[in-house]
Structures are given as structure tokens and as C-alpha cells.
Design an enzyme around this catalytic site. Structure first.
Site, PDB file in Angstrom:
ATOM      1  N   LEU A 208       0.858  -1.183   0.000  1.00  9.88           N
ATOM      2  CA  LEU A 208       0.000   0.000   0.000  1.00  9.88           C
ATOM      3  C   LEU A 208       0.897   1.237   0.000  1.00  9.88           C
ATOM      4  O   LEU A 208       1.793   1.324   0.824  1.00  9.88           O
ATOM      5  CB  LEU A 208      -0.794  -0.043   1.312  1.00  9.88           C
ATOM      6  CG  LEU A 208      -1.942   0.914   1.516  1.00  9.88           C
ATOM      7  CD1 LEU A 208      -3.085   0.562   0.575  1.00  9.88           C
ATOM      8  CD2 LEU A 208      -2.436   0.806   2.969  1.00  9.88           C
ATOM      9  N   HIS A 209       0.700   2.137  -0.937  1.00  7.26           N
ATOM     10  CA  HIS A 209       1.477   3.379  -0.859  1.00  7.26           C
ATOM     11  C   HIS A 209       0.899   4.520  -1.693  1.00  7.26           C
ATOM     12  O   HIS A 209       1.390   5.646  -1.609  1.00  7.26           O
ATOM     13  CB  HIS A 209       2.915   3.152  -1.332  1.00  7.26           C
ATOM     14  CG  HIS A 209       3.032   3.020  -2.820  1.00  7.26           C
ATOM     15  ND1 HIS A 209       2.741   1.866  -3.469  1.00  7.26           N
ATOM     16  CD2 HIS A 209       3.361   3.931  -3.788  1.00  7.26           C
ATOM     17  CE1 HIS A 209       2.903   2.039  -4.765  1.00  7.26           C
ATOM     18  NE2 HIS A 209       3.275   3.283  -4.994  1.00  7.26           N
ATOM     19  N   ARG A 210      -0.168   4.243  -2.503  1.00  6.66           N
ATOM     20  CA  ARG A 210      -0.695   5.316  -3.367  1.00  6.66           C
ATOM     21  C   ARG A 210      -1.088   6.510  -2.509  1.00  6.66           C
ATOM     22  O   ARG A 210      -1.765   6.350  -1.480  1.00  6.66           O
ATOM     23  CB  ARG A 210      -1.958   4.868  -4.104  1.00  6.66           C
ATOM     24  CG  ARG A 210      -1.800   3.957  -5.270  1.00  6.66           C
ATOM     25  CD  ARG A 210      -1.843   4.630  -6.626  1.00  6.66           C
ATOM     26  NE  ARG A 210      -0.523   5.063  -7.011  1.00  6.66           N
ATOM     27  CZ  ARG A 210       0.468   4.264  -7.436  1.00  6.66           C
ATOM     28  NH1 ARG A 210       0.303   2.967  -7.543  1.00  6.66           N
ATOM     29  NH2 ARG A 210       1.632   4.773  -7.748  1.00  6.66           N
TER      30      ARG A 210
END
Ligand code: UD1
Ligand code: UDP
Length: 372
Positions: free
Chosen positions: A202-204
Site C-alpha cells: 500500500l502506498h498510493r
């Protein structure tokens, strides 16, 4: 012929690595310019080591600051470097701020730009990456697109068909070449606490910079009745800590947090996963390359080919929906099997050789900078 490559982040290093190999194999002059957007050892240097890449010739050390300061600083430094090196072409890959800066600087200096992974569109201008793609594609001269669909996106925007080459995606080259190496070298499986697990990344920005969205996703993974291994992007670690959500995850027995992993370790982790749960672009492509079902934590994707092929589904970011979609895959062997058998739309693992040959051919015919 002299080729310059501008790169700045983890996925760019991975996806240009097969092209760097090709350039070196052919003894062509190469200049690697690292913008320094990713700077932690585990986000940058680790990939140069894992992928046996030469050290970058320049590092602009842009680091983490505002996007405006980052992009403008990179553009200014690139002007000096590109004037000194005078390459025949500048290659950029993907949709990051390094791509935006590389495209603008080269265009202003009238050096032809080759955009690798051109033509992707999410049609969501809230994503910083979508703006970067649009600008980069408007500044480019050669377009190396992964699929027919991405070629059509460019044709619809009026790009000359003579400049568009459908090459596949170099992620397939990287993934196919490095998976057997990962199987031999990586020790990551010894550290994984579970026999069966989902790998989560997860990083957007739109997911981790929005506290409500981030909380929804965290609630959903805390409630999931499956084991999860979660290599944590530094951006996400900071967001989770700021939102007081980090400890909630850390204290969940079915979730194992790790540092960001090197490519060989991450390939090994993915290869042994039941499912990939992610908002990453590259991981949607790797999932279908490795025949592992993918659930994407977004409402849109610039990789619709993975959905059409049946290997990926969009789950959005609401807790109930995410849980239902994952259960539907993992609790239904037919659905699971179908997703595993989805046909990879991103090519045969020879994209880098194609891209190199196209550049060489155009250089030799003096058409690198012509609409022919
Ligand atoms: C960037 C790209 C994104 C890409 C991703 C790959 C842009 C706009 N975003 O997102 O498209 O999918 O890289 O991983 O170009 N940080 C560190 N150490 C690092 C790098 C970052 O701690 O080595 C932290 C900093 O707090 C920084 C934050 O992460 O402010 C975000 O970094 P940034 O490079 O702006 O965006 P990414 O989320 O990494
Ligand atoms: N990746 C990695 N280690 C990790 C997480 C991801 O090596 O801990 C690799 C992954 O295999 C893929 C790339 O990084 O090739 C994707 O990068 P990321 O998700 O950061 O960016 P995106 O693809 O969304 O731009």
C-alpha cells in the site's frame, strides 16, 4: 550512440534493469541519472545490488520535499548534466516525478525522449501519476507501449502512429529473469510466520494521505480472516504513524509487517503468496505474470488489461467490499483457478531487447528525432 536513463524510484530501477542489461550487452554508451527521489537503501541501493546494475553516474539527491521543489530542482540539475553529456536519447520509465522532470528537461533541450510504459491512462486526474503520464507523453518522441490498448490511448490523443511501438512491459523481463535467482538466493521464506498468506502493499498517495481512506483499509485488513505479510513502504509507515494506526496493525497476530523488501526477497514472497492485495501499479502486472490472483485497492486502474484478462479485480477501499471480494476468490476454488490461469497481456519477457533494437535502428537511420 549514447543513451541516458533518468530514474528515481524503486519501480523505475526494476523496470529499466533489463534495458540497462541490453545496453551493456551491446557496448553502447550509457549514462544513468538517479534523481534521488527514493534514497533509503531499501528503496534504491538494494535494487542496484539485487539486479547487478552499474552505479548511477549522477545522483541529484532530490530527496523528499514538496513535489514542486523536487521537480524544479531535478529539472535544473538535469539541464547541467544533459548539456554536458549530450546523449542521443533520454529514456524515462513510467509516471513518477522523475519521469515528469526528465521529460520536461529533455524536451526543452531538444533531446529526443523515449517513454517506456507510455500510453497508460487511469482517466483520474486526482492521481499525481496521471498528470505526469500526460505531460511525459506530450514531451516524448518515441513511445514504447506495453499493449494494444495503450497504443490506442495514444492514437486517440493524436500521437503519430509511426512513433508508437508495442513492445510489452519490461516488468515481465525482470520478473521472469529474476524469479529463479530469487528462488535460489532469497532467505525470506525462513522469516515468514505463516504457511499460507496474502502479500499486501500500500502506498498510493490517494490511499495513504487520506486518513479516512487509510482507516477503512486498515479496518478491513484487521478484520480479514487470512494471514497477511505487509512489507511497509516508508510513505505508508509515516502515514500510519501519523494516523495512530500503526500499532493496531502491529498488534494483529495475523499480520506480519516487514521493512520494504529487496527485489529478490519480494519476488520470493509474492511467488509463495495465495493472493496479492495492493494499490501498486507494478504488482498488478507481476501478479498476472506469476499467475497469482490480484485484488487492487483502488476504484480505477491504468492497467485494465489485467482486469479484462481475469487476473485482477478492483475492490475499492471500503472495508466490507474488500473483505467480500477476497473471500469470493479464496473460498471458491473455481474462481481462484480461473484467476490463476489469466493470460498475461504484457508480453513474452523480450521487451527490453525490442526497445533497444528500435532505438538502435532509428539512430542508425538518423530518425531518432523525426516523425518517420
Ligand atoms: C513515488 C511515486 C509513485 C510510485 C512510488 C513507487 C510520484 C508522485 N510518486 O511515490 O508514483 O508508485 O514512488 O514506490 O512520483 N520516503 C522515505 N524514503 C525514501 C522515499 C520516500 O522515507 O527513500 C518517504 C518520505 O516521507 C516521502 C514519502 O515517503 O515524503 C513519499 O515519497 P515520494 O517519493 O514523494 O512518493 P512515493 O509514495 O514513494
Ligand atoms: N517491490 C519490492 N519490494 C517491496 C515492494 C515492492 O521489490 O517491498 C517491487 C515490486 O515487485 C514491483 C515494484 O516494487 O516490481 C513496485 O513498486 P511500487 O509498488 O513501489 O510502485 P508502483 O509500481 O506502484 O509505481
Amino acid at each position: 550512440m549514447k543513451i541516458a536513463i533518468v530514474l528515481g524510484t524503486r519501480p523505475e530501477i526494476i523496470k529499466v534493469s533489463p534495458i540497462i542489461d541490453e545496453i551493456q550487452k551491446n557496448n553502447t554508451d550509457l549514462v544513468i541519472i538517479h534523481t534521488g527521489q527514493h534514497y533509503d537503501t531499501k528503496m534504491s541501493q538494494q535494487f542496484f545490488e539485487d539486479l547487478n546494475l552499474p552505479t548511477a553516474d549522477y545522483n541529484i539527491h532530490s530527496g523528499s520535499t514538496t513535489a514542486i521543489k523536487q521537480v524544479s530542482q531535478i529539472i535544473c540539475k538535469l539541464e547541467e548534466i544533459l548539456k554536458k553529456e549530450n546523449p542521443d536519447i533520454v529514456l524515462i520509465q513510467g509516471d513518477t516525478n522523475a519521469v515528469l522532470a526528465g521529460a520536461l528537461a529533455s524536451n526543452k533541450l531538444k533531446i529526443p525522449v523515449g517513454h517506456i510504459e507510455a500510453g497508460l491512462r487511469s482517466y483520474d486526474k486526482n492521481m499525481p501519476e496521471e498528470i505526469n503520464r500526460l505531460v511525459a507523453d506530450n514531451c516524448s518522441r518515441l513511445y514504447f507501449v506495453p499493449t494494444d490498448k495503450t497504443a490506442i490511448n495514444l492514437l486517440n490523443e493524436g500521437i503519430n502512429h509511426n512513433l508508437i511501438y508495442i513492445t510489452g512491459n519490461t516488468i515481465v523481463d525482470a520478473c521472469i529473469r529474476n524469479t529463479p535467482i530469487a528462488q535460489k538466493k532469497s532467505q525470506i521464506q525462513d522469516t515468514v510466520k505463516f504457511d499460507e498468506y496474502i502479500t499486501l502493499t500500500l502506498h498510493r498517495a490517494e490511499n495513504v494521505d487520506d486518513k479516512v481512506r487509510l482507516k477503512n483499509i486498515v479496518m478491513s485488513i484487521i478484520d480479514l480472516p487470512y494471514n497477511i505479510v505487509f512489507p511497509l513502504h516508508p510513505h505508508t509507515r509515516k502515514s500510519l504513524e501519523n494516523a495512530n494506526l500503526y500499532d493496531e496493525i502491529k498488534n494483529s497476530n495475523h499480520i506480519q509487517i516487514t521493512e520494504p523488501l529487496g527485489y529478490l526477497d519480494f519476488l520470493s514472497l509474492m511467488s509463495n503468496s495465495k493472493l496479492l492485495l495492493t494499490d501498486s501499479g507494478g504488482i498488478q502486472e507481476e501478479a498476472i505474470t506469476l499467475n497469482i490472483p490480484c485484488v487492487t485497492l483502488r476504484y480505477n486502474t491504468e492497467r485494465p488489461e489485467t482486469i479484462d484478462a481475469g487476473g485482477n479485480i478492483l475492490a475499492g477501499v471500503k472495508s466490507m467490499e474488500i473483505t467480500d471480494k477476497i473471500k469470493n476468490i479464496l473460498d471458491n476454488p473455481d474462481v481462484y483457478e480461473r484467476m490463476c490461469n489469466a493470460k498475461n497481456p504484457y508480453g513474452d519477457g523480450r521487451s527490453a531487447a525490442r526497445i533497444y533494437e528500435i532505438i538502435k535502428h532509428r539512430y542508425e537511420n538518423n530518425t531518432l528525432n523525426l516523425e518517420a
